[in-house]
Design an enzyme around this catalytic site. Structure first.
Site, PDB file in Angstrom:
ATOM      1  N   ASP A  75       0.856  -1.187   0.000  1.00 38.01           N
ATOM      2  CA  ASP A  75       0.000   0.000   0.000  1.00 38.01           C
ATOM      3  C   ASP A  75       0.894   1.240   0.000  1.00 38.01           C
ATOM      4  O   ASP A  75       1.910   1.294   0.716  1.00 38.01           O
ATOM      5  CB  ASP A  75      -0.895   0.009   1.246  1.00 38.01           C
ATOM      6  CG  ASP A  75      -1.849   1.215   1.237  1.00 38.01           C
ATOM      7  OD1 ASP A  75      -2.773   1.211   0.411  1.00 38.01           O
ATOM      8  OD2 ASP A  75      -1.603   2.144   2.031  1.00 38.01           O
ATOM      9  N   ILE A  76       0.509   2.233  -0.854  1.00 40.54           N
ATOM     10  CA  ILE A  76       1.258   3.486  -0.925  1.00 40.54           C
ATOM     11  C   ILE A  76       0.864   4.362   0.253  1.00 40.54           C
ATOM     12  O   ILE A  76      -0.326   4.660   0.444  1.00 40.54           O
ATOM     13  CB  ILE A  76       0.995   4.213  -2.259  1.00 40.54           C
ATOM     14  CG1 ILE A  76       1.383   3.314  -3.454  1.00 40.54           C
ATOM     15  CG2 ILE A  76       1.772   5.525  -2.321  1.00 40.54           C
ATOM     16  CD1 ILE A  76       1.017   3.879  -4.802  1.00 40.54           C
ATOM     17  N   GLU A 116      -4.804   2.295  -4.498  1.00 45.95           N
ATOM     18  CA  GLU A 116      -3.356   2.463  -4.400  1.00 45.95           C
ATOM     19  C   GLU A 116      -2.668   1.220  -3.865  1.00 45.95           C
ATOM     20  O   GLU A 116      -1.485   1.239  -3.534  1.00 45.95           O
ATOM     21  CB  GLU A 116      -3.025   3.663  -3.493  1.00 45.95           C
ATOM     22  CG  GLU A 116      -3.285   3.466  -2.021  1.00 45.95           C
ATOM     23  CD  GLU A 116      -4.715   3.782  -1.636  1.00 45.95           C
ATOM     24  OE1 GLU A 116      -4.976   3.967  -0.450  1.00 45.95           O
ATOM     25  OE2 GLU A 116      -5.598   3.844  -2.540  1.00 45.95           O
TER      26      GLU A 116
END
Length: 782
Positions: free
Chosen positions: A651-652, A694
């Site tokens: 996950d960003i 994302e």
């Protein structure tokens, strides 16, 4: 009258006395009646000849004379008779020895002047010797000739009357050698254009060498002054050397030439040589007599041999035509042409100058026809271009060269070159033979070439049909390329094969299935100049030798073919094949590859479109990573066949803030940047996918959580280094094993999600590995 008709030691004394005393009446006037006699060394009387009217009383006294004369006391008187004798040597016929004895006279003393007796005996002695030599020579000659007649009959009988001159010639010389062992003999024959007499047969000391060549013109000039009709005359060594006919040979101290003519024409010359000493004239006379006996036979044999050669040429052409009818092998045809030429022109040099490249035996004297302006090639080129026989005469070398084109109905395929030695002219019948031979060979080559071409066309069509059929079986692109690579290697014997795709952005991609050489990045750079030419001309490239045109590219390869793949006027890609040997690929192979790629391009395009559609279905439009559903399928497959696997959920960090600060377009770009980091830091067998929003995911088949930890850390660090604007990621790692009873996608994803949640809650920019107790899960900080 002659008393004692004797023949002792081979000498017929009666014949000798008859010859010298035929004029007895003249003796009656010169000397009183006398008796001449011959006695041996012991004084024993051999034969007597009465001259004049001998009184019966005198004959009675002579008959009572002792058989043995006292030769040591001559001349002497006995009973009123004068007896005188002188030594005498006579030649023995058929022998190299002589007979020694005495020639004498018995005459009444009262009727004879003693002073006249001795001179008279010497005079008669000279006549006796000459007569004896003549009779001996005549007997020798007759006996030798008769013996030779029997020998000739025996030779013909032994050879089954085959009329083969070589058999007769060898036997003839061998018999001469037996008769005259101290001599050696050489027989010369007319060469093929009747310009020279060439040495053909010889006894031991003579060598069949060019130094014994005789010019017929020189021999005839001498014979014009000494010969009449078909008589046989002898040319001695001194006469020959004075006229420059035959230079003195160091092997022989003396030699003679015996020309043999028949029907006013010179057919051959017999050379007789002696190593030491002089040749005896009487021996040569015997040989001449023998020649007179056999020259008619020699003429017949040579004439018959000439007819045989003509017949042989006809039979040779007939056999050649039959052989050509049953063969379609160009190498075999060329071999038969050379063989037939050598049968007729055995002493000449024979070459084949070919205009085409055929695979021929290394034993054949075959050269490629040169089209240069060099004078040495001018005649051959003219013969090839005009399709007509050309003849070249070289006076200095006394050579003639014939260039006979190998003509077919559709073209000329080469030139048959015959180099004559010591000859100035080719006869008309020889030119006709060469023309027929060359035409027969040319037609056979043409038929074989057409047959080979037709077979090759059939094979090419079969290859194209088979390939097209295989490619239309909805094969994947990798399968299509692998199949084509195998076919090209098999049919073209190429060492390296490359398939390239041209992208719309100008990039060139090597398609998987190409050989190793073209998969290297350096090779793609070297090929770029060729691709520029293909894009510009939209045409194939065929280079026989790269070293001469592009010496710095694609080394060590020299043969090069590049064929574009064009579909509906649009350049899709290209195929390249190479080989390290220059001119390895023929023009026919070049055309075949063009046709093969032309028929295969649609299948290539379809395979590429099919795979692109598949990718659209299974990949995310934004990141070009695999879609969630494809990831699920591959993990399920892995759980069925693998022992274990590892899953990374990424996950960003703070992504909402990025969208708020920079906007959604930059946000999308950040996702793409992170996706590219994933692609570059995993193996081809690993699967990177977009999980949603994302969040991204990576599945590592056959990898445990320790490996997953290393991969996750590498990705985390790279993302922080390369993204702009800079972002970080958090990662949760989970794994499964085949021994887990409750393994499933849901369980694997849930564990990874829990680990990710832990990483986020722990400060982000971290990797957390799911363990047995989530509370004790290890957290790895930056």
């Amino acid at each position: 009258m002659i008393k004692g008709d004797k023949n002792i030691d081979g000498i017929d004394f009666s014949e000798i006395f008859h010859s010298i005393f035929d004029l007895g009446e003249q003796f009656c006037e010169t000397i009183s009646p006398s008796v001449f006699f011959l006695a041996n060394k012991e004084g024993q009387l051999i034969i007597m000849k009465e001259i004049g009217g001998v009184d019966p009383n005198d004959l009675e006294i002579i008959n009572c004379f002792p058989n043995k004369i006292e030769l040591d006391h001559v001349p002497y008187k006995k009973d009123d008779y004068l007896i005188d004798a002188i030594p005498l040597t006579l030649r023995v016929p058929n022998n190299y020895h002589s007979w020694d004895g005495y020639f004498g006279i018995i005459s009444a003393v009262i009727d004879t002047d003693p002073k006249m007796v001795r001179p008279l005996l010497f005079g008669f002695k000279q006549s006796l010797v000459v007569t004896s030599n003549y009779i001996a020579y005549k007997n020798d000659t007759n006996d030798q000739v008769e013996t030779f007649d029997r020998m000739i009959i025996q030779i013909l009988k032994e050879t089954d009357y085959t009329d083969e001159f070589p058999v007769f010639a060898e036997a003839f010389l061998n018999e001469l050698k037996k008769m005259f062992s101290e001599y050696d003999f050489l027989l010369t024959l007319l060469n093929r254009n009747e310009d020279l007499l060439r040495p053909c047969y010889a006894t031991s000391s003579f060598v069949l060498s060019e130094r014994y060549l005789l010019r017929i013109e020189d021999i005839n000039k001498l014979l014009m002054t000494v010969e009449d009709g078909d008589c046989v005359n002898v040319i001695t060594k001194s006469v020959a050397n004075q006229n420059g006919i035959l230079v003195y040979d160091e092997c022989f101290e003396d030699f003679v030439l015996i020309p043999i003519k028949y029907n006013q024409l010179l057919w051959t010359v017999l050379v007789c040589g002696k190593k030491h000493g002089k040749i005896k004239s009487d021996h040569i006379n015997i040989v001449v007599e023998i020649i007179k006996k056999v020259k008619k036979l020699i003429y017949k044999l040579l004439t018959y041999e000439k007819k045989q050669k003509d017949q042989k040429r006809k039979e040779l052409l007939l056999q050649l035509t039959k052989k050509f009818h049953f063969t379609m092998d160009v190498s075999a045809i060329l071999g038969e042409i050379i063989y037939a030429s050598k049968q007729v022109f055995s002493t000449f040099e024979i070459q084949l100058l070919l205009s085409h490249e055929w695979e021929v035996s290394e034993d054949l004297q075959v050269q490629q026809l040169s089209y240069s302006k060099d004078k040495t090639n001018e005649m051959a080129t003219n013969a090839y271009l005009t399709g007509k026989i050309h003849i070249e005469s070289l006076r200095k070398r006394r050579n003639s060269i014939v260039y006979a084109p190998l003509r077919g109905k559709q073209g000329v395929y080469g030139v048959l070159k015959i180099i004559g030695r010591h000859s100035s002219v080719f006869k008309n019948h020889e030119i006709e033979f060469l023309e027929v031979l060359a035409d027969t060979g040319g037609n056979a080559i043409e038929n074989a070439e057409l047959y080979q071409q037709s077979r090759q066309l059939v094979e090419d069509l079969q290859l194209i049909n088979k390939t097209s059929h295989q490619l239309n079986l909805n094969l994947r692109l990798s399968e299509t390329i692998n199949y084509m690579t195998k076919q090209i290697k098999l049919s073209f014997n190429a060492q390296e094969i490359g398939f390239f795709m041209f992208r719309k952005n100008g990039q060139i991609k090597v398609i998987e299935g190409s050989t190793k050489y073209f998969l290297k990045e350096s090779s793609t750079e070297e090929i770029s100049p060729f691709f520029e030419r293909i894009k510009m001309d939209m045409d194939a490239l065929f280079i026989g030798d790269l070293a001469s045109q592009e010496p710095h590219l694609l080394r060590p390869f020299r043969s090069f073919i590049a064929v574009p793949m064009v579909q509906k006027g649009e350049l899709k890609g290209a195929v390249i094949i190479v080989h390290e040997h220059a001119y390895h690929f023929s023009f026919n192979k070049f055309k075949l590859l063009q046709s093969l790629i032309h028929h295969s391009t649609l299948a290539f395009t379809n395979s590429m479109l099919h795979e692109e559609l598949e990718k659209l279905v299974i990949t995310d439009h934004l990141t070009r990573l695999y879609a969630r559903n494809f990831l699920d399928e591959r993990i399920n497959e892995s759980m069925e066949k693998d022992a274990y696997g590892c899953f990374l959920l990424i996950d960003i960090d703070n992504f909402k803030q990025i969208n708020d600060v920079y906007g959604h377009q930059i946000g999308d770009d950040i996702i793409i940047q992170v996706a590219n980091v994933l692609k570059k830091n995993i193996k081809n067998t690993d699967i990177a996918a977009r999980w949603g929003g994302e969040e991204l995911a990576v599945y590592l088949p056959k990898a445990d959580k320790q490996v997953g930890e290393l991969v996750a850390q590498r990705i985390r660090k790279k993302v922080k280094e390369v993204t702009k604007p800079k972002v970080t990621i958090s990662c949760g790692v989970s794994d499964w094993k085949q021994i887990d009873r409750d393994k499933s996608l849901k369980r694997l994803f849930r564990y990874a999600d829990q680990a990710l949640y832990k990483a986020k809650r722990s400060g982000k920019n971290a990797v957390v590995i799911y363990g047995d107790d989530i509370v004790n899960t290890k957290k790895i900080w930056s």
